[in-house]
Design an enzyme around this catalytic site. Sequence first.
Site, PDB file in Angstrom:
ATOM      1  N   HIS A 240      10.383 -10.316-126.890  1.00 25.39           N
ATOM      2  CA  HIS A 240      11.284  -9.201-126.597  1.00 25.39           C
ATOM      3  C   HIS A 240      12.732  -9.589-126.839  1.00 25.39           C
ATOM      4  O   HIS A 240      13.510  -8.833-127.413  1.00 25.39           O
ATOM      5  CB  HIS A 240      11.106  -8.749-125.144  1.00 25.39           C
ATOM      6  CG  HIS A 240       9.783  -8.125-124.870  1.00 25.39           C
ATOM      7  ND1 HIS A 240       9.009  -7.535-125.845  1.00 25.39           N
ATOM      8  CD2 HIS A 240       9.074  -7.985-123.725  1.00 25.39           C
ATOM      9  CE1 HIS A 240       7.899  -7.062-125.315  1.00 25.39           C
ATOM     10  NE2 HIS A 240       7.903  -7.327-124.027  1.00 25.39           N
TER      11      HIS A 240
ATOM     12  N   SER B  97      21.761  -0.909 -94.631  1.00 20.26           N
ATOM     13  CA  SER B  97      22.846  -1.276 -95.539  1.00 20.26           C
ATOM     14  C   SER B  97      24.209  -1.092 -94.866  1.00 20.26           C
ATOM     15  O   SER B  97      25.172  -1.763 -95.214  1.00 20.26           O
ATOM     16  CB  SER B  97      22.766  -0.453 -96.816  1.00 20.26           C
ATOM     17  OG  SER B  97      22.632   0.919 -96.522  1.00 20.26           O
ATOM     18  N   TYR B  98      24.273  -0.198 -93.881  1.00 19.14           N
ATOM     19  CA  TYR B  98      25.537  -0.042 -93.146  1.00 19.14           C
ATOM     20  C   TYR B  98      25.894  -1.349 -92.446  1.00 19.14           C
ATOM     21  O   TYR B  98      27.000  -1.853 -92.565  1.00 19.14           O
ATOM     22  CB  TYR B  98      25.423   1.086 -92.121  1.00 19.14           C
ATOM     23  CG  TYR B  98      26.655   1.195 -91.248  1.00 19.14           C
ATOM     24  CD1 TYR B  98      27.761   1.912 -91.683  1.00 19.14           C
ATOM     25  CD2 TYR B  98      26.721   0.552 -90.012  1.00 19.14           C
ATOM     26  CE1 TYR B  98      28.906   1.987 -90.907  1.00 19.14           C
ATOM     27  CE2 TYR B  98      27.861   0.620 -89.231  1.00 19.14           C
ATOM     28  CZ  TYR B  98      28.943   1.350 -89.684  1.00 19.14           C
ATOM     29  OH  TYR B  98      30.077   1.416 -88.915  1.00 19.14           O
ATOM     30  N   ARG B  99      24.943  -1.899 -91.732  1.00 15.87           N
ATOM     31  CA  ARG B  99      25.231  -3.138 -91.000  1.00 15.87           C
ATOM     32  C   ARG B  99      25.506  -4.280 -91.961  1.00 15.87           C
ATOM     33  O   ARG B  99      26.209  -5.225 -91.626  1.00 15.87           O
ATOM     34  CB  ARG B  99      24.055  -3.478 -90.067  1.00 15.87           C
ATOM     35  CG  ARG B  99      24.327  -4.689 -89.186  1.00 15.87           C
ATOM     36  CD  ARG B  99      23.456  -4.730 -87.941  1.00 15.87           C
ATOM     37  NE  ARG B  99      23.797  -5.880 -87.105  1.00 15.87           N
ATOM     38  CZ  ARG B  99      23.024  -6.956 -86.943  1.00 15.87           C
ATOM     39  NH1 ARG B  99      21.850  -7.021 -87.559  1.00 15.87           N
ATOM     40  NH2 ARG B  99      23.417  -7.954 -86.195  1.00 15.87           N
ATOM     41  N   ARG B 100      24.944  -4.195 -93.149  1.00 17.45           N
ATOM     42  CA  ARG B 100      25.200  -5.244 -94.135  1.00 17.45           C
ATOM     43  C   ARG B 100      26.541  -5.053 -94.831  1.00 17.45           C
ATOM     44  O   ARG B 100      26.867  -5.777 -95.767  1.00 17.45           O
ATOM     45  CB  ARG B 100      24.070  -5.301 -95.172  1.00 17.45           C
ATOM     46  CG  ARG B 100      22.700  -5.627 -94.590  1.00 17.45           C
ATOM     47  CD  ARG B 100      21.748  -6.127 -95.663  1.00 17.45           C
ATOM     48  NE  ARG B 100      21.642  -5.219 -96.799  1.00 17.45           N
ATOM     49  CZ  ARG B 100      20.817  -4.184 -96.858  1.00 17.45           C
ATOM     50  NH1 ARG B 100      19.993  -3.946 -95.850  1.00 17.45           N
ATOM     51  NH2 ARG B 100      20.795  -3.409 -97.915  1.00 17.45           N
TER      52      ARG B 100
ATOM     53  N   ASP C 214      20.774   5.759 -96.767  1.00 19.38           N
ATOM     54  CA  ASP C 214      20.288   6.512 -95.619  1.00 19.38           C
ATOM     55  C   ASP C 214      20.864   5.893 -94.345  1.00 19.38           C
ATOM     56  O   ASP C 214      21.640   4.947 -94.403  1.00 19.38           O
ATOM     57  CB  ASP C 214      18.755   6.527 -95.578  1.00 19.38           C
ATOM     58  CG  ASP C 214      18.172   5.136 -95.414  1.00 19.38           C
ATOM     59  OD1 ASP C 214      18.939   4.189 -95.188  1.00 19.38           O
ATOM     60  OD2 ASP C 214      16.939   5.012 -95.501  1.00 19.38           O
TER      61      ASP C 214
ATOM     62  N   ASP D  82      16.465   7.263 -90.000  1.00 22.10           N
ATOM     63  CA  ASP D  82      15.358   6.630 -89.279  1.00 22.10           C
ATOM     64  C   ASP D  82      15.864   6.161 -87.929  1.00 22.10           C
ATOM     65  O   ASP D  82      16.921   5.547 -87.834  1.00 22.10           O
ATOM     66  CB  ASP D  82      14.829   5.398 -90.039  1.00 22.10           C
ATOM     67  CG  ASP D  82      14.343   5.736 -91.436  1.00 22.10           C
ATOM     68  OD1 ASP D  82      13.956   6.904 -91.654  1.00 22.10           O
ATOM     69  OD2 ASP D  82      14.347   4.845 -92.295  1.00 22.10           O
TER      70      ASP D  82
ATOM     71  N   ASN E 233      13.852  -9.996 -95.780  1.00 25.10           N
ATOM     72  CA  ASN E 233      12.673  -9.853 -94.932  1.00 25.10           C
ATOM     73  C   ASN E 233      11.468 -10.570 -95.529  1.00 25.10           C
ATOM     74  O   ASN E 233      10.737 -11.258 -94.826  1.00 25.10           O
ATOM     75  CB  ASN E 233      12.349  -8.373 -94.718  1.00 25.10           C
ATOM     76  CG  ASN E 233      13.263  -7.741 -93.696  1.00 25.10           C
ATOM     77  OD1 ASN E 233      13.904  -8.447 -92.913  1.00 25.10           O
ATOM     78  ND2 ASN E 233      13.341  -6.427 -93.707  1.00 25.10           N
TER      79      ASN E 233
END
Length: 534
Positions: free
Chosen positions: A265, A372-375, A382, A449, A472
């Site tokens: 490729h 992702s907010y806390r990150r 979301d 959530d 995770n």
Amino acid sequence: MAPKKKPESDPHGMFSGMVVFLVPKGVQSRRFQIWKERLVQMGAVIEERFSKRVTHVFAMHSDALLQQLDRERLSRFKGRVLLYQWLEDCLKSGEILSEDMYLLKLDSQGEHIPEKSLDPGLTNQRTSSDLQQLLNKKSKLSTEDTKIVKNESHDDDGKEKAVFSSTSTISSHGEVDSLSYGNTRQQHLDAENEASSLSYHPPDLNKNITEIFGKLVNIYRALGDDRRSFSYHKAIAVIEKLPFKIESTDQINNLPSIGKSMKDHVQEIMTTGKLSKLEHFETDEKVRTISLFGEVWGIGPSTALKLYEKGHRSLDDLRNDDSLTNAQKLGLKYFDDIGQRIPRHEAQEMEHILQKVGEDVLPGVVIICGGSYRRGKATCGDIDIIITHPDGKSHKGFLPKFVKHLKDMNFLREDLIFSSHSEEATDSGVDTYFGFCTYPGRELRHRIDLKVYPRDIYAFGLVAWTGNDVLNRRLRLQAESKGFRLDDTGLFPATQGSGGKRGAKGSASLKFNTEKEIFDFLDFPCLEPHERNL
DNA sequence: AATAATGTGGC
DNA sequence: GCCACA
DNA sequence: TATT
Ligand SMILES: [Mg+2]
Ligand SMILES: [Mg+2]
């Protein structure tokens, strides 16, 4: 005259083009001389000073390196710092090997972590739990993060990217987003590189290849061929680290994750600038349709295929199919809404709303926005909310009341999943709500959530729902390698019986109160949330 | 030919 | 078994 | 798809 047997320097040798600076510290002088001679023989230029011409630095270890060169200079150095072992192995094998495994990195010694310093009078961290820390912070100043957010390419969780971006004649929501992996690799050469790492990211050399491979990652994932998708993912990572532009497949001969097919490729892309395999996919109605259907919440590769075989070709076709589940219908109805990312400050405001309402429903309840907010992401796909209560008891039955309040005030709108275990203490007593919410005064739906965890397993919930997914998986693999099983409710000694059973935990979880305790137990570097965007 | 990037609950 | 979540 |  007879030809020279040992030319002083060979301009065509395998090290030609390299300008090297050698750190002698820690090297036997005899060995040092040999390496030096061989480098020169094979075309390298030895530089006595750490000048701007230098392309490579060699050292035995980081200590020797730092003794010779100061961090400031190194942080601006745009070449590579390698272990002498690379040299040794190249000489042994007679060819240039990938430098990836020989990169010398400096441990960051956590110099300037922006957050966390706001804790003047609190040194009782030894016994403090994540929960207690949250409570302390709460009573002091509620100024949430003043974090520095860099990462521009919002690659993270939440909505998966459209496989085919704008050319879709069927539908496309406003995901601008040049999809996939290494493309938007900013040239943050100086920015915040400081002394944290010497790994040098060359600007998108080989972007031609990684861009195409990135599209294949998404296509194969949409088709459910996760193995193949991941193979391309790995190949991209390897190619992105190369310090040169690939001009011959000889240059990628012994790289991991790059086998015959990948090389073919690469060859095709090098010579024609494109990949017929990809062109084929992108014009294939079946592939395009399945990819599109899979973007609907509740529809995956398998269902998408069935819907295609049923004759559906557009989202409007799906809207007329009554066989869809309720969740899938909602996913379809709010298809465009869900595709909109949420600005960080709006996520923060919604977190505040939830905290206020939560306090009214149950005083003392702890509610934070994870994911992702806390990150620290600038936008979120979301909203993930993690909830507990410090008394270890009154979280029970909270979620149904909370949801009712939020619905009454029109914050929560439609439900996808709502299950409660806290009263019966089944499923570790975790309550779950998946649904849609709206920012006050708007109708635009966001995915939200809510997860409620008993105090004693809160730290596990926090780790899992902060993520990211890659972290995770790594933590769970690490746990497995230590004979444990990690999930969002605890860390359990591995069950001996076949190990496969889902939901068979065998014995009780180890008890940890903080994320750090979990990281530490697994011998995994304890990452701050903003460092978990792997 | 087997294996690889996790583990879990709702449906 | 599919799909979702981090 | 790559590796074993
Ligand atoms: Mg889907
Ligand atoms: Mg999220």
